[in-house]
Design an enzyme around this catalytic site. Structure first.
Site: not given
Ligand code: ARG
Length: 457
Positions: A156, A277
């Site tokens: 989970h 970037s």
């Protein structure tokens, strides 16, 4: 442009429709396979005396020259070549004259294309299978390099129990091993020889299909001519297979994206497989993993294309089926590129051992160990679970972790605790205890790796 089939036509084909129906740009990929098929076909026709020895020799010679032209990339295709089959036949007639027109005896493009696709896929499957093996070797290498590094095992997306990173990675080895197995099975159904089915009904010539199959290395020939020209299950199977593989690679990629994030920081990726970037100078992005995850979508798209293409086609061959190639070729290329890129990405991965240690020092992933301890002292597991839940609650309220608790604090929850309980609060002891078959203890993982290595031999 004159067509091979224009005998019954009064008008010539509209030029735009000619362009619309042409597939040469795509199926040029099959050129060598088409020639291999034609060479076997003409040898077979010669053997059974449907074509004279002399003509067979001339046609064979022409085909072999065209094969040379193709491997040297010298064969020029024209916009009026409807598909690769017609292009090669056109070239054959240019080279050896009218005798070339005999090649298509006892054959249709319907069985011819099925053959080309099977020959192509056979080769690609072998290549893909080797790439998977390479990927598996990379997994083993990285697992061995980091054999005893502990990470928080997640369920989970929450800390569950400590596991060895090597154990985690070997999960992917197993996934790929099932993929390899499934691919082997898929290959069996690809590896059947369709030639001789003709357009739909077979042929009136006494051909020798087994001989053609032998020349092309097929262990068997297809049973039913109608099924043969209308069957694309083998392509659907391969692309379904590819979809499962891509799902596995995509899950690994997702793990890598998450584990390399600042928040997790379990791993660091090599600069050589990351990009920055254009705007933010600090960025180092896990593009390769993201692209593999993204490319899985392409392969699923191809699978949907193929299902949609085939689902309502009446038997037998329909021209719709020409549209199977972009989907197949794209799936093959995508799978190969992702296997190569994924292995590269993985091979340079670094584990942040200090960070992992710090993370494991500040979690409750050994709580099950405490419950198991109580069970060994005679408590029922459900009761032990509840009691340890209360201990965890106590820790949270008092800003502590299990390993901060003293023997007397444990004792205040149950008299079943002895002073050795503090030994059960470390990730290492948790790992060590997981000696059930398939569990994460070091001995098991080492054995797994040894077995994996022998599987690759
Ligand atoms: N190019 C076609 C295909 O890729 C094969 C040719 C069959 N054409 C035909 N008119 N029967 O499926």
């Amino acid at each position: 442009m004159k067509k091979s089939w224009d005998g019954r036509f009064k008008k010539t084909l509209d030029p735009f429709i000619e362009e619309f129906s042409s597939s040469i740009d795509i199926d040029v990929r099959l050129a060598e396979y088409d020639l291999q098929g034609s060479i076997a076909h003409i040898k077979m026709l010669g053997k059974v005396n449907v074509i004279s020895k002399n003509d067979t020799k001339k046609i064979l010679h022409g085909l072999e020259e065209i094969l040379q032209e193709i491997s040297k990339r010298e064969l020029k295709y024209t916009s009026t070549d409807e598909d690769i089959h017609m292009a090669i036949e056109r070239r054959l007639v240019e080279k050896i004259g009218k005798i070339g027109n005999k090649l298509h005896t006892a054959r249709s493009r319907n069985d011819q294309i099925a053959l080309d696709e099977r020959l192509y896929l056979r080769d690609e499957i072998s290549e893909v299978s080797e790439l998977i093996k390479g990927f598996q070797k990379t997994i083993i290498n990285i697992a061995q390099k980091n054999i005893d590094v502990v990470i928080p095992g997640l369920t989970h997306m929450q800390h569950a129990q400590p596991v060895l990173f090597s154990h985690y990675l070997m999960a992917y080895f197993n996934m790929l091993d099932r993929d390899k197995d499934r691919l082997k099975d898929c290959f069996k159904r690809v590896n059947i020889m369709p030639l001789g089915a003709g357009a739909i009904a077979g042929t009136s010539f006494q051909i020798d299909r087994e001989y053609a199959a032998k020349l092309l290395g097929f262990p068997a020939v297809t049973e039913n001519s109608i099924d043969t020209v209308s069957d694309r299950d083998f392509i659907l199977e391969f692309v379904s297979w590819s979809s499962i593989l891509m799902m596995h690679l995509s899950r690994l990629s997702e793990d890598i994206v998450i584990y390399s994030s600042e928040e997790f920081g379990y791993i660091e990726l090599d600069d050589s497989v990351c990009t920055g970037s254009s705007m933010m100078p600090q960025k180092k992005n896990p593009d390769v993993a993201e692209l593999i995850r993204g490319k899985s979508a392409r392969v699923y798209g191809s699978l949907m294309t193929l299902f949609t293409l085939m689902k309502a086609l009446p038997l037998s061959y329909n021209r719709d089926m020409q549209e199977d190639k972009p989907a197949l070729f794209d799936a093959v290329e995508t799978v190969k590129m992702c296997l190569k890129a994924g292995a590269k990405l993985l091979s340079n991965i670094k584990l942040n051992k200090n960070r992992l240690k710090n993370i494991l020092d500040k979690d409750f992933s050994c709580a099950t160990e405490i419950a198991d301890y109580l069970v060994r002292q005679g408590m029922a597991f459900r009761d032990a679970h509840k009691l340890v839940g209360r201990i965890v609650r106590y820790c949270i309220d008092n800003k502590k972790y299990l390993r901060d608790l003293t023997y007397s604090e444990f004792k205040s929850f149950s008299s079943l605790f002895s002073n050795d309980i503090v030994d059960f609060t470390s990730p290492r002891s948790s790992i060590k205890s997981k000696s059930s078959p398939g569990g994460t203890c070091l001995k098991n993982v080492k054995a797994q790796i040894e077995k994996a290595k022998s599987l690759l031999k």
